[in-house]
Design an enzyme around this catalytic site. Sequence first.
Site, short mmCIF file in Angstrom:
data_model
loop_
_atom_site.label_atom_id
_atom_site.label_comp_id
_atom_site.label_asym_id
_atom_site.label_seq_id
_atom_site.Cartn_x
_atom_site.Cartn_y
_atom_site.Cartn_z
N TYR A 74 43.07 91.73 113.04
CA TYR A 74 43.52 92.61 112.14
C TYR A 74 42.34 93.09 111.18
CZ TYR A 74 46.08 95.77 109.31
OH TYR A 74 46.62 96.64 108.50
N SER A 117 43.34 98.85 104.47
CA SER A 117 44.25 97.62 104.11
C SER A 117 43.60 96.84 103.17
CB SER A 117 44.70 96.85 105.45
OG SER A 117 45.18 95.59 105.08
#
Length: 249
Positions: free
Chosen positions: A143, A130
């Site tokens: 995250y 990501s």
Amino acid sequence: MARVAVVTGASSGIGAATAARLAKDGYHVVLAARRVDRLDALAERIGGRAARVDVTDPSSVREFAQGIESCDVLVNSAGGALGADPVATGEPSDWAAMFSVNVLGTLHVVQSLLPQLAAGGGGTVVNITSTAAFVNYEGGAGYSAAKHAQHALTETLRLELCGKPVRVIEIAPGMVRTDEFSLNRFRGDAERAAAVYADVDRPLSAEDVAECVALAVGLPQHVNVDQLVVRPLAQAAQHKVFRGPLFER
């Protein structure tokens, strides 16, 4: 013999789209995830094989890998986010769950399938990370930390495999709208999940990311795309998103 691609997290989102895209390119796709009912339907549609695997469970992954005789491409797509709390009030169990699937899940699968990837004329590992692996943001510490760790694993693996015919590719998507990612993150709060993408003209889709995977995998084996960052046009950076119309309709 058809080339074999293993895709984790293949029951939905980027994993499902990637499985379908690689099947289109002629791969025999082994779809791995926990929700076998969804896997069965997709596997039947694309001519692949479904396997129930929990990437957070080393024994589940080892048992799965024992049934894979050859593997040309491995796509580690299993992952996800939980919560958007600040560090001061973040839930440690959420952090543990994110590390378990994003980092240790990738580790378990890579370790178990690396012999098959290295055995043939050349294998390819694709880790879906990501843009959160490089840029932090408020409410995203857990995250982002997990994705930073997955990025570190990917980069280190590439260094350690130097001299062997195995490519290691990192695909790092920015804003991708899927059916489940934000909904899972906000524990079913549909209104909060929808707000993430509000007024953004064409966030990435799972199929957009799958095209990037196919592009990188489809290059000659001596060509390694170390890292491919892909965002929608409306997202100039992790923290800068334009909300409004961009394209004529």
